[in-house]
Enzyme design. Structure first.
Site, PDB file in Angstrom:
ATOM      1  N   LEU A 123      91.814  81.990  51.744  1.00  0.00           N
ATOM      2  CA  LEU A 123      91.455  81.265  53.070  1.00  0.00           C
ATOM      3  C   LEU A 123      91.006  82.602  53.846  1.00  0.00           C
ATOM      4  CD1 LEU A 123      91.765  79.105  55.425  1.00  0.00           C
ATOM      5  CD2 LEU A 123      93.946  80.035  55.920  1.00  0.00           C
ATOM      6  N   HIS A 124      89.653  82.320  54.083  1.00  0.00           N
ATOM      7  CA  HIS A 124      89.031  83.676  54.597  1.00  0.00           C
ATOM      8  C   HIS A 124      87.749  83.306  55.378  1.00  0.00           C
ATOM      9  CE1 HIS A 124      86.179  83.206  51.079  1.00  0.00           C
ATOM     10  NE2 HIS A 124      85.649  83.817  51.885  1.00  0.00           N
ATOM     11  N   ARG A 125      87.211  81.898  55.262  1.00  0.00           N
ATOM     12  CA  ARG A 125      85.835  81.604  55.704  1.00  0.00           C
ATOM     13  C   ARG A 125      86.039  81.509  57.262  1.00  0.00           C
ATOM     14  NH1 ARG A 125      81.351  80.140  53.379  1.00  0.00           N
ATOM     15  NH2 ARG A 125      82.350  80.275  51.295  1.00  0.00           N
ATOM     16  N   ASP A 162      88.754  77.956  50.495  1.00  0.00           N
ATOM     17  CA  ASP A 162      87.570  77.678  51.191  1.00  0.00           C
ATOM     18  C   ASP A 162      86.585  78.727  50.675  1.00  0.00           C
ATOM     19  OD1 ASP A 162      88.275  80.276  52.114  1.00  0.00           O
ATOM     20  OD2 ASP A 162      88.474  79.486  54.172  1.00  0.00           O
TER      21      ASP A 162
END
Length: 367
Positions: free
Chosen positions: A208-210, A282
């Protein structure tokens, strides 16, 4: 033939590593081929030490430009300036760029101004979301490249629909397969379990980084809530990017039920993909890597460049909706036939280099 390869982030080095290995094999056979690697420094990564290059069997960069941590415009402008100096010094036959970063676009612009041929690996990808900087980068890079290496039939269809044959210079497009598949096959045998990770059962791998998720309190809250519910019955392993960690702390989100670990190297990530029961992400590249290792994927985005995975039932777009994430986790009707050929035969890198060798005087010489 001399190639200058422009890279700016760790994933690009991993992709380029497959091509570099093929160049090395050809050179060992006596072919006249040379590659010069340029690292713009776009993404600082503490994991990219000398050990990284040794473990990944990737050549170290010949140039490090040290450009990063700036706005998009400032970063891209400084890259163009410094890359231009490298190209004037090296006088290559080709500039090779990958994907859709600012480094990709800067390398293509610098080469085009110097009338050096440009090859774009991962050409033709489209999310049709112009709010994404990556979408702008990939479209503009395609438009000024001479050789467009498309990883999928959909990417090739996109290029054809944009009438690339009518562009005002000699441009050729090729369906070559995906260099990421080349890398996955190579690195699977080198994969390593993260040293401190203790898992006694099947687990879900999540990343999860976007920014579209982490910068929106509603989106990231719904994602974390859904993951926490899933974690009541199966371990959810989340290698947490420092930026995402700061956001979670800022919003005071509860991640106690999740197995939070530090970011891992690529060989550790390959092990996690190969041994998980499901991927939730993501990320862009991880969607494909899940498929390479026969794993289904729930993508926490509203669109994806890898539409063939969705169309063929291996990947489901769930956005950031808690309800959609849980619904599809518990009852998704996935396709289990991973034998379908979506990304080539694992020989994309060889195909790319042999194609570049066929160019003479700025035009492709066909067999």
């Amino acid at each position: 033939m001399k190639i200058v390869t422009i890279l700016g982030a760790r994933p690009q080095f991993i992709k380029a590593g497959s091509v570099s290995r093929e160049i090395g094999k050809l050179r060992d056979r006596g072919e006249n081929i040379q590659e010069v690697l340029v690292h713009t420094g776009q993404h600082y990564d503490a994991n990219m030490s000398d050990v990284f290059f040794e473990e990944m069997r990737i050549p170290k960069p010949d140039y490090f430009l040290g450009i990063g941590g700036k706005s998009h415009g400032e970063m891209t402008g400084q890259m163009i300036e410094k890359i231009e100096k490298v190209l004037i010094n090296e006088t290559p036959d080709w500039v090779l760029v990958y994907g859709d970063t600012n480094s990709t676009l800067a390398g293509a612009i610098a080469a085009s101004k110097l009338k050096i041929k440009i090859a774009h690996v991962e050409a033709g990808l489209r999310s049709y979301n112009m709010a994404m900087p990556e979408e702008i980068n990939r479209i503009l890079t395609d438009r000024i490249s001479n050789a467009l290496f498309c990883p999928t039939q959909k990417a090739m269809d996109n290029i054809n629909s944009e009438a690339y044959k009518e562009w005002n210079f000699s441009t050729e497009a090729y369906l070559c397969g995906d260099v990421m598949l080349d890398g996955a096959l190579f690195y699977k045998k080198l994969s390593q379990k993260p040293t401190d990770l203790k898992v006694d059962r099947k687990f879900v791998l999540c990343t999860l980084h976007r920014a579209e998720n982490t910068d929106d309190i509603n989106r990231i809250s719904q994602i974390i809530d859904a993951l926490s519910i899933i974690a009541q019955e199966v371990d959810v392993i989340l290698p947490l990017h420092p930026r995402t960690k700061k956001v979670i702390e800022k919003f005071g989100l509860n991640t106690d039920k999740l197995v939070i670990i530090d970011p891992v190297g690529y060989l550790n990530m390959v092990w996690l993909i190969d041994n998980c029961k499901l991927v939730m992400t993501d990320s862009g590249g991880l969607q494909k890597e899940a498929f390479f290792f026969g794993k289904h994927c729930l993508t926490m985005r509203d669109e994806t460049e890898w539409v063939e995975l969705v169309d063929n039932g291996f990947n489901i777009l769930v956005g950031a909706s808690k309800d959609q994430i849980l619904k599809n986790y518990y009852s998704a009707d996935f396709n289990n036939d991973f034998s379908i050929n979506l990304y080539g035969d694992g020989k994309a890198s060889y195909s790319i280099i042999k194609t570049l060798q066929k160019y003479q005087f700025g035009k492709l010489i066909h067999d």
